[in-house]
Scaffold this motif. Structure first.
Motif, PDB file in Angstrom:
ATOM      1  N   GLY A 671       0.805  -1.209   0.000  1.00 22.67           N
ATOM      2  CA  GLY A 671       0.000   0.000   0.000  1.00 22.67           C
ATOM      3  C   GLY A 671       0.841   1.262   0.000  1.00 22.67           C
ATOM      4  N   CYS A 672       0.171   2.401   0.021  1.00 18.10           N
ATOM      5  CA  CYS A 672       0.849   3.697   0.042  1.00 18.10           C
ATOM      6  C   CYS A 672      -0.107   4.725   0.633  1.00 18.10           C
ATOM      7  N   ILE A 673       0.408   5.574   1.495  1.00 15.93           N
ATOM      8  CA  ILE A 673      -0.362   6.678   2.062  1.00 15.93           C
ATOM      9  C   ILE A 673       0.257   7.978   1.580  1.00 15.93           C
ATOM     10  N   SER A 674      -0.567   8.862   1.044  1.00 18.53           N
ATOM     11  CA  SER A 674      -0.059  10.108   0.486  1.00 18.53           C
ATOM     12  C   SER A 674      -0.802  11.297   1.079  1.00 18.53           C
ATOM     13  N   PHE A 675      -0.142  12.455   1.039  1.00 20.99           N
ATOM     14  CA  PHE A 675      -0.732  13.742   1.439  1.00 20.99           C
ATOM     15  C   PHE A 675      -1.422  13.644   2.807  1.00 20.99           C
ATOM     16  N   SER A 676      -0.702  13.131   3.788  1.00 16.55           N
ATOM     17  CA  SER A 676      -1.264  12.901   5.112  1.00 16.55           C
ATOM     18  C   SER A 676      -0.332  13.430   6.193  1.00 16.55           C
ATOM     19  N   CYS A 677      -0.855  13.470   7.415  1.00 20.94           N
ATOM     20  CA  CYS A 677      -0.090  13.937   8.566  1.00 20.94           C
ATOM     21  C   CYS A 677      -0.086  12.857   9.638  1.00 20.94           C
ATOM     22  N   PHE A 678       1.097  12.418  10.048  1.00 16.93           N
ATOM     23  CA  PHE A 678       1.244  11.395  11.082  1.00 16.93           C
ATOM     24  C   PHE A 678       1.695  12.044  12.392  1.00 16.93           C
ATOM     25  N   SER A 679       1.513  11.294  13.475  1.00 19.67           N
ATOM     26  CA  SER A 679       1.857  11.831  14.795  1.00 19.67           C
ATOM     27  C   SER A 679       3.363  11.981  14.981  1.00 19.67           C
ATOM     28  N   GLY A 680       4.144  11.113  14.353  1.00 23.33           N
ATOM     29  CA  GLY A 680       5.590  11.142  14.533  1.00 23.33           C
ATOM     30  C   GLY A 680       6.049  10.410  15.767  1.00 23.33           C
ATOM     31  N   ASP A 681       5.148   9.635  16.379  1.00 22.02           N
ATOM     32  CA  ASP A 681       5.480   8.903  17.600  1.00 22.02           C
ATOM     33  C   ASP A 681       5.679   7.426  17.272  1.00 22.02           C
ATOM     34  N   ALA A 682       6.847   7.081  16.780  1.00 23.32           N
ATOM     35  CA  ALA A 682       7.189   5.685  16.467  1.00 23.32           C
ATOM     36  C   ALA A 682       6.149   5.040  15.560  1.00 23.32           C
ATOM     37  N   ASP A 683       5.712   5.774  14.541  1.00 25.28           N
ATOM     38  CA  ASP A 683       4.737   5.222  13.605  1.00 25.28           C
ATOM     39  C   ASP A 683       5.354   4.077  12.805  1.00 25.28           C
ATOM     40  N   ARG A 684       4.531   3.078  12.534  1.00 26.65           N
ATOM     41  CA  ARG A 684       4.924   1.979  11.643  1.00 26.65           C
ATOM     42  C   ARG A 684       4.035   2.110  10.406  1.00 26.65           C
ATOM     43  N   ILE A 685       4.543   2.812   9.398  1.00 26.50           N
ATOM     44  CA  ILE A 685       3.704   3.209   8.279  1.00 26.50           C
ATOM     45  C   ILE A 685       4.207   2.569   6.985  1.00 26.50           C
ATOM     46  N   PRO A 686       3.298   2.393   6.026  1.00 26.65           N
ATOM     47  CA  PRO A 686       3.690   1.865   4.717  1.00 26.65           C
ATOM     48  C   PRO A 686       4.405   2.940   3.911  1.00 26.65           C
ATOM     49  N   PRO A 687       4.828   2.621   2.680  1.00 29.04           N
ATOM     50  CA  PRO A 687       5.418   3.655   1.822  1.00 29.04           C
ATOM     51  C   PRO A 687       4.500   4.869   1.744  1.00 29.04           C
ATOM     52  N   ASN A 688       5.084   6.046   1.780  1.00 30.86           N
ATOM     53  CA  ASN A 688       4.267   7.262   1.818  1.00 30.86           C
ATOM     54  C   ASN A 688       4.837   8.323   0.885  1.00 30.86           C
ATOM     55  N   HIS A 689       3.970   9.259   0.517  1.00 28.97           N
ATOM     56  CA  HIS A 689       4.352  10.312  -0.420  1.00 28.97           C
ATOM     57  C   HIS A 689       3.748  11.631   0.026  1.00 28.97           C
ATOM     58  N   ALA A 690       4.557  12.678   0.049  1.00 30.54           N
ATOM     59  CA  ALA A 690       4.103  14.036   0.380  1.00 30.54           C
ATOM     60  C   ALA A 690       3.407  14.079   1.732  1.00 30.54           C
ATOM     61  N   CYS A 691       3.950  13.374   2.709  1.00 32.63           N
ATOM     62  CA  CYS A 691       3.377  13.335   4.059  1.00 32.63           C
ATOM     63  C   CYS A 691       4.242  14.157   5.016  1.00 32.63           C
ATOM     64  N   VAL A 692       3.655  14.552   6.131  1.00 32.15           N
ATOM     65  CA  VAL A 692       4.374  15.319   7.147  1.00 32.15           C
ATOM     66  C   VAL A 692       4.121  14.666   8.504  1.00 32.15           C
ATOM     67  N   PHE A 693       4.904  15.087   9.494  1.00 33.56           N
ATOM     68  CA  PHE A 693       4.774  14.573  10.852  1.00 33.56           C
ATOM     69  C   PHE A 693       4.507  15.740  11.802  1.00 33.56           C
ATOM     70  N   ALA A 694       3.592  15.519  12.737  1.00 34.81           N
ATOM     71  CA  ALA A 694       3.179  16.581  13.655  1.00 34.81           C
ATOM     72  C   ALA A 694       4.326  17.037  14.552  1.00 34.81           C
ATOM     73  N   THR A 695       5.361  16.225  14.682  1.00 34.41           N
ATOM     74  CA  THR A 695       6.503  16.612  15.516  1.00 34.41           C
ATOM     75  C   THR A 695       7.319  17.721  14.871  1.00 34.41           C
ATOM     76  N   THR A 696       7.287  17.816  13.549  1.00 31.55           N
ATOM     77  CA  THR A 696       8.033  18.859  12.847  1.00 31.55           C
ATOM     78  C   THR A 696       7.135  19.864  12.133  1.00 31.55           C
ATOM     79  N   SER A 697       5.909  19.471  11.833  1.00 32.17           N
ATOM     80  CA  SER A 697       4.932  20.373  11.202  1.00 32.17           C
ATOM     81  C   SER A 697       3.779  20.561  12.184  1.00 32.17           C
ATOM     82  N   PRO A 698       3.708  21.708  12.830  1.00 31.86           N
ATOM     83  CA  PRO A 698       2.698  21.905  13.885  1.00 31.86           C
ATOM     84  C   PRO A 698       1.280  21.607  13.401  1.00 31.86           C
ATOM     85  N   LEU A 699       0.544  20.848  14.218  1.00 35.95           N
ATOM     86  CA  LEU A 699      -0.849  20.496  13.945  1.00 35.95           C
ATOM     87  C   LEU A 699      -1.708  21.089  15.048  1.00 35.95           C
TER      88      LEU A 699
END
Length: 767
Positions: A671-699
């Motif tokens: 699978g693939c997740i694109s254009f999304s925002c993850f928590s950045g807390d030890a995520d175990r995520i599939p291949p991703n594209h154009a995603c950001v993490f809340a630890t570096t991009s404020p949410l």
């Protein structure tokens, strides 16, 4: 409307059609003419489409830029409806260019948001010449009592006598003078500034609903009402911020600018007070009566241009002259100060509470028959709201579905009766609820109900669709969790075909718990189906903020196990389906679903109560086991979703998701997740594209609590990537389908075109 086009064969004289049926094989002429007719029909449809493309109201979306070129307006991107309105008003708005009415019309057409344009130079104070003093119009002393809202004095001191007037300070309808604001990068109060105030939340009015009765308190003070009848406007007695309705005609002639009392914002309590000089309760609340003695006992629904709160009282109150007051009713148990007078209505718009000053008999009447039409605010049609809905799809009509209409005012147990004898039906059943009342549903009292494992279950031989009628929002209070299963489960071809088509669809419903609902039980506890489609529903997640600031308990939306609820191994082996759970534009609590299901989340909110930065977070989607941290949930497909919590799933794919908690996918190579925002807390995520993490991009969210007007709305403090670089170059999360980023950018482009040189437009969001 034109007459339907007849096929060529149907235009022939009857004698030729009769003879065609006598041929061997029959229908040769009909087949020959049908082949010719299909070509002619295609040509006819193409010509008709070309004619429709001449007009901006009916053209295909791809034609809009070409018509825009004809009137010389620049191209924009976004919702086709907004683009049509923008192009259609081009000539009119150019004739009005530079006026406040044109600015408001342009912004409203492009966004659908309520807007108020204010020239800030008109709000600046100035030093007066001592030989030519003008403290106010007419020479009235500045500190005199005010006579209306426009009488705020520009000279002298601000009067502190009227809370309603003071509540307007700093807002779009501030009548006071201000000093120049020179703070960088430039304040709103300055000579060249044109402030564009926007109300981005929509106001939804529930047509007619039943408020939650709270108590009848004794006042016991001479000169005041004997009793105070207390109600909570939310049917589940939850806090509720009252909004006013949006009453604005963008293209009125002569132009009508937005006014204080006609914008879809929270009702100011001070404006509800009748004896206040600046109070104006008639613009917010309206009292009407209805005949509660004859059937149907249903008052007329408010008109679209009616005020935000309409109170429907029994006819015994006809002719009563009510007075109004806005107040904080948190301490109404200890007695309101000052107490309510006879025939006085006290409204708490911040918490959705209502108090009537009445006698004993009148209090009992209100307890039995009071109905309300209350308005609230929300970002868009995610969850159960009174919105326009299309009629029954053709696919269901072709199956000759059975339609049963339910109206609480005709039959209190209408929903329960409509579900009766489901096992005897061999055709799809559609139940349409034509009201916004509160329906109590006890599955054990439904005729023909099944049972398995000690739990009631709706046994289905055909698909079931329970939906709200257009512009209604019914509330269903469940005594037990909903459960669905096939009537017959075997390996026969007939049963396998039936199970392969078996679907349950819930649309526009507010599902919640009644008293006695099993503790920690989900709203939906079984879905042995081919598909469960939850569209535009609210599966009450709890977690609302109480008046004391504490958060209510959180509740589960679904708990679906891998045995599908079957107690028989034979049935389990014969049930060869992979149920597809689709949650579309809905709000729900935790989803505990096994690996034998697939889960699709589209434009939805899943709330487990975990806010931004609260890691690892409670589980929002997980396995239905005792230890979900050790097991894996279903395969997940995301198409715009906001998750307040943690997810642990088998696989994950999709785009436009926001996770405040940890996302863990067992198979993170698929699978693939694109254009999304993850928590950045030890995520175990599939291949991703154009995603950001809340630890570096404020949410940031306006509110993380269910029931708040700004619930799950992205705040302006969120990172630009989250707000602008989601799917379709718009925002991530549940409300991405609203294209709010496109609306904001389009407004900015048009403001630069429609404001005169030297004027600096400043956009200020109010909600």
């Amino acid at each position: 409307m034109g007459t339907p086009r007849l096929a060529m064969f149907d235009r022939l004289p009857e004698i030729y059609r009769i003879r065609d049926t006598e041929q061997d094989p029959p229908g040769q002429l009909q087949a020959y003419l049908g082949a010719i007719d299909r070509v002619q029909t295609a040509l006819h449809d193409d010509i008709a489409a070309l004619y429709l493309d001449f007009f901006i109201e009916t053209c295909n979306p791809w034609v809009i830029p070409y018509i825009a070129d004809l009137v010389g307006t620049s191209h924009l991107a976004g919702d086709p409806h907004d683009l049509r309105a923008d192009v259609a008003r081009t000539v009119r708005n150019r004739r009005r260019k530079g006026t406040l009415g044109a600015v408001e019309s342009v912004v409203f057409a492009l966004s659908g948001w309520a807007v108020s344009a204010v020239e800030m130079r008109e709000r600046l104070l100035w030093a007066q010449h001592l030989n030519h003093q003008r403290p106010d119009a007419g020479g009235v002393p500045p500190l005199s009592l005010l006579t209306d809202i426009t009488a705020a004095r520009r000279g002298g001191s601000v009067t502190l006598r009227d809370p309603a007037l003071l509540s307007l300070i700093g807002g779009p309808f501030d009548p006071f003078a201000h000093s120049v604001d020179l703070k960088p990068p430039g304040g709103a109060y300055n000579l060249p500034d044109l402030a564009i105030f926007l109300w981005r939340l929509k106001s939804y009015r529930v047509p007619v609903s039943q408020p939650a009765f709270y108590a009848i308190n004794t006042v016991g003070k001479p000169g005041f009402a004997p009793f105070a009848a207390c109600f909570k406007l939310h049917p589940m007695a939850e806090p509720m911020v009252l909004f006013n309705s949006h009453r604005f005609t963008a293209d009125a002639d002569p132009p009508l600018l937005a006014s204080l009392d006609a914008v879809p914002g929270p009702m100011p309590a001070a404006r509800l007070t009748q004896d206040s000089v600046a109070g104006h309760p008639e613009a917010y609340v309206h009292v009407t009566t209805y005949d509660q003695t004859t059937a149907p006992k249903r008052p007329a629904e408010p008109a679209s241009d009616d005020v935000g709160l309409v109170l429907h009282l029994p006819q015994d109150f006809a002719g009563t002259a009510w007075t109004f007051r806005g107040a904080n009713l948190c301490a109404w148990d200890g007695g309101l100060q000052p107490p309510p007078r006879l025939s006085e209505i006290v409204i708490d718009p911040d918490r959705g509470r209502l108090l009537f000053g009445v006698g004993a008999a009148e209090a009992d009447l209100l307890d039995q028959f009071l109905l309300v039409s209350a308005s609230y605010g929300f970002s868009g049609p995610t969850g159960a709201h009174p919105i326009s809905r299309p009629s029954t799809p053709t696919s269901w009509q072709e199956q000759t579905a059975i339609l049963r209409r339910v109206n609480f005012h005709d039959d209190i147990a209408g929903l329960q009766n409509a579900l009766a004898d489901l096992p005897s039906l061999d055709r799809p059943l559609i139940i349409e609820i034509d009201d916004s009342m509160t329906h109590e549903l006890d599955l054990t009292a439904v005729s023909g109900i099944g049972s398995e494992g000690g739990n009631p279950v709706l046994l289905l031989g055909a698909s079931l669709w329970i939906r709200a009628a257009s512009s209604e929002r019914p509330v269903i209070m469940l005594k037990q969790p909903l459960g669905f299963a096939p009537l017959n489960v075997s390996l026969s071809d007939a049963d396998q075909a039936m199970m392969g088509m078996l679907m349950v669809r819930l649309e526009g419903l507010y599902l919640t718990r009644d008293t006695g609902f099993p503790a920690d039980a989900p709203l939906i506890g079984r879905a042995a189906l081919n598909q469960l489609h939850v569209l535009g529903c609210t599966l009450d997640p709890g977690g609302f903020l109480d008046v004391n600031g504490s958060r209510a308990p959180l509740w589960s939306g679904m708990h679906l196990t891998d045995d599908f609820g079957f107690t028989s191994a034979t049935k389990l082996a014969a049930f060869q389906q992979v149920p597809d759970i689709q949650v579309e534009r809905s709000i729900t609590g935790r989803l505990a679903i096994g690996v034998s299901y697939t889960l699709t989340l589209s434009g939805s909110i899943v709330d487990a109560g975990t806010g931004v930065g609260e890691t690892p977070g409670a589980f929002a989607v997980c396995a239905p086991t005792v230890t979900p941290e050790d097991d894996w949930g279903p395969e997940l497909i995301v198409n715009g979703m906001t998750c307040f919590g943690r997810m642990r799933v088998t696989r994950a794919t999709g785009n436009g998701g926001i996770w405040t908690g940890r996302l863990e996918a067992h198979d993170n190579q698929a699978g693939c997740i694109s254009f999304s925002c993850f928590s950045g807390d030890a995520d175990r995520i599939p291949p991703n594209h154009a995603c950001v993490f809340a630890t570096t991009s404020p949410l940031r969210f306006t509110s993380e609590s269910f029931g708040s007007p700004g619930y799950a709305q992205l705040a302006d403090g969120s990172d630009r990537h989250i707000r602008e670089q989601g799917p379709s170059d718009d925002e991530m999360g549940a409300f991405g389908y609203l294209l709010n980023t496109h609306k904001s950018k389009n407004v900015g482009i048009r403001l630069r075109e429609y404001t005169p040189i030297g004027v600096r437009p400043i956009v200020i969001p109010v909600t």
